[in-house]
Design a protein around this motif. Structure first.
Motif, short mmCIF file in Angstrom:
data_model
loop_
_atom_site.label_atom_id
_atom_site.label_comp_id
_atom_site.label_asym_id
_atom_site.label_seq_id
_atom_site.Cartn_x
_atom_site.Cartn_y
_atom_site.Cartn_z
N PRO A 173 0.84 -1.20 0.00
CA PRO A 173 0.00 0.00 0.00
C PRO A 173 0.87 1.25 0.00
CG PRO A 173 -0.31 -1.31 2.04
CD PRO A 173 0.72 -2.00 1.23
N TYR B 248 0.64 5.88 -0.23
CA TYR B 248 -0.23 7.06 -0.20
C TYR B 248 0.53 8.21 -0.83
CZ TYR B 248 2.48 7.81 4.07
OH TYR B 248 3.50 7.94 4.96
N ILE C 262 -2.40 8.26 -11.74
CA ILE C 262 -1.29 8.77 -10.91
C ILE C 262 -0.55 9.89 -11.64
CG2 ILE C 262 0.68 7.24 -11.50
CD1 ILE C 262 1.00 6.92 -8.42
N LEU D 260 -7.13 3.40 -3.77
CA LEU D 260 -7.07 4.86 -3.83
C LEU D 260 -7.90 5.37 -5.00
CD1 LEU D 260 -3.25 5.50 -3.25
CD2 LEU D 260 -5.08 5.57 -1.59
N GLY E 53 -2.48 0.48 -6.00
CA GLY E 53 -3.26 1.66 -5.63
C GLY E 53 -4.70 1.66 -6.08
#
Ligand SMILES: Nc1ncnc2c1ncn2[C@@H]1O[C@H](COP(=O)(O)OP(=O)(O)OP(=O)(O)O)[C@@H](O)[C@H]1O
Ligand SMILES: O=P(O)(O)OC[C@H]1O[C@](O)(CO)[C@@H](O)[C@@H]1O
Ligand SMILES: [Mg+2]
Length: 500
Positions: free
Chosen positions: A291, A293, A352, A326, A323
């Motif tokens: 994971p 962020y 991204i 997300l 991701g």
């Protein structure tokens, strides 16, 4: 040695000092008194010169090669290769080959070598190609495969048989096998395909048919457990280098240049991990298993700012499955599936790239130039390289030897560099993933010097998730991990995680 069957029909043979053989089924398990024939290779001039060409029936291969002096001998698999006796007369064999799932470099080589192996080693000349994956058994015409037809196909990417997802109808498939008089089924495909092959094998066994079912694992994602790696993986990693190199050249040539490369890997990030380790031009590798962020302390943006200040450019490799949580959060989207039930992914590369551009535009701290490269299908649509071609040949020949020897319900695969027959239940019990608490991921982190994006709490969570049910013997740990902190599931993984 004592032998026992567990409820999933796994044939387990126990021996001395903790030795366990996870054996594969044999046609004689459910059809008694089958006639045997001397292996025709005995009189084949090409092989009769080879000393000990035949594999001893007791030869097995250990799953773990790093042991301590007091370690139990552990799990073993039956060694692949030709046997003295075969259970099919050459004229009796009617084989078929099917390819299922996504493409992978080397599919055509495996097809070619099954056809040529059957023909040249065993004098078999009835081989059918099933068109278009599992559904082809009942909805399409077949293709007759001879050494002449397949002679040049290894030079082409893809599969000459075609492939598909979905369409696995057990009864229709086995009816078709029975109606056509097929008695050897070679099934080339990934984790889903091998599950489908196990279902076909069980139905064939239920009907008491003399039909050998052999799986040849295909997975550029490396998501099949037990085996070292699939054919085509090295070719895919090599091709990925070209994209990474282009991203690096672009990034290096611009002020604060950022190259983003998206690679395949739906649930397992092996291609991204290996391409990163191979390339040395990658500053950050993001995979589904780890994971990450974006914002705040320790996040990707902070790392990017630092790396761009230091080096003036950077390259990010992201596996397509990374991701996804997300993305789902920010896109508020629903989960969609393909015909086989695999999750359809959002384009994390585009997402991204946009988030990075937005971040740096908003911050007004740094003007960046970002180039996004998406070579995903290019790395799997090419023909296999030299070493994968050799790998394909040996896998195909091992599958042919196994079926001729009457083994069935097995997947052929490399375990610690040796060819083995692995029971379907073992291949299908879980998906292989990068273990981020394991040595290989640590090596990547030290090579790229990227943050792990994990706090101590996340590490505990990850370790908990990795505590899968395991067949390891008590006290066994991952390779040379003496501290005992490594999870048992890590110890079960193939050498792409733990390679020394
Ligand atoms: N649990 C299952 N039981 C029976 N058939 C299955 C199962 N899972 C998948 N299949 C069948 O296997 C075939 C291939 O599956 P899938 O599309 O998941 O690809 P795969 O073999 O996993 O390859 P890859 O994911 O590497 O492209 C499909 O035809 C699918 O219907
Ligand atoms: O071929 P499709 O259906 O686009 O699926 C792509 C998927 O296939 C794979 O290449 C596996 O074969 C994955 O890496 C990828 O997510
Ligand atoms: Mg799959």
């Amino acid at each position: 040695m004592g032998s026992q069957s567990n409820p999933q029909m796994m044939k387990v043979v126990a021996g001395d000092a903790g030795y366990l053989l996870e054996d594969v089924p044999h046609l004689t398990d459910y059809i008694p008194d089958l006639p045997t024939y001397p292996n025709p290779l005995r009189s084949n001039p090409a092989y009769s010169v080879v000393k000990q060409y035949f594999v001893n029936v007791d030869d097995t291969v250990p799953q773990k090669v790093v042991v301590h002096k007091s370690s139990p001998r552990g799990i073993h698999f039956r060694r692949a290769g030709p046997r003295q006796k075969v259970y099919f007369d050459s004229d009796e064999v009617h084989a078929c080959i099917v390819t299922c799932g996504g493409l992978c470099p080397g599919l055509n080589t495996v097809i070619r070598e099954i056809v040529c192996g059957l023909y040249h080693m065993y004098g078999v000349n009835k081989v059918l190609g099933i068109d278009g994956g599992y559904r082809g058994f009942y909805s399409k015409n077949t293709i007759s495969l001879t050494p002449k037809v397949v002679n040049d196909i290894h030079k082409r990417g893809g599969t000459i048989l075609g492939t598909s997802r979905g369409g696995h109808d057990k009864l229709k498939i086995v009816d078709s096998i029975q109606d056509r008089g097929i008695n050897q089924v070679y099934i080339i495909g990934g984790d889903g395909t091998q599950k489908g092959a196990a279902v076909i094998y069980e139905e064939i066994r239920r009907r008491g048919l003399k039909v050998a079912v052999a799986g040849i694992p295909k997975t550029i994602d490396n998501d099949i457990p037990v085996i070292d790696k699939s054919f085509g993986f090295d070719t895919a990693v090599e091709e990925a280098q070209r994209a990474i190199n282009a991203a690096h050249v672009e990034a290096e040539s611009a002020e604060n240049g950022v190259g983003v490369v998206k690679l395949m890997g739906r649930y397992s990030g092996f291609i991204a991990m290996y391409a990163t380790l191979a390339s040395r031009d990658v500053d950050c590798c993001l995979i589904p298993e780890s994971p990450f962020y974006l914002e705040g302390k320790g996040g990707l943006f902070e790392f990017m700012e630092k790396r761009l200040k230091e080096n003036g450019h950077m390259v990010i490799v992201i596996a397509e499955g990374a991701g996804q949580e997300l993305l789902s959060e920010s896109l508020h989207s629903v989960d969609l599936k393909d015909a086989s039930g695999n999750r359809l992914l959002h384009d994390v590369g585009l997402w991204i790239s946009q988030r990075i551009k937005d971040h740096f535009a908003k911050q007004h701290k740094m003007d960046i130039t970002l180039k996004y490269i998406d070579p995903t299908y290019m790395i799997r649509a090419i023909p296999s390289n030299a070493s994968d071609n050799v790998n394909c040949t040996l896998l195909a020949q091992s599958a042919v030897h196994g079926a001729m020897a009457g083994y069935t319900g097995f997947t052929v695969g490399l375990v610690n560099g040796r060819h083995t027959y692995i029971p379907f239940n073992r291949i299908n019990e879980r998906q292989n993933k990068v273990v981020i608490t394991d040595r290989m991921w640590a090596r990547l982190l030290s090579s790229t010097n990227q943050p792990s994006f994990l706090g101590p709490k996340d590490v505990i969570e990850v370790k908990k998730e990795e505590e899968l049910p395991t067949q390891l013997l008590d006290g066994e740990l991952c390779k040379d991990d003496k501290s005992g902190t490594m999870s048992k599931s890590s110890a079960l993984l193939g050498c792409l995680n733990c390679m020394q």
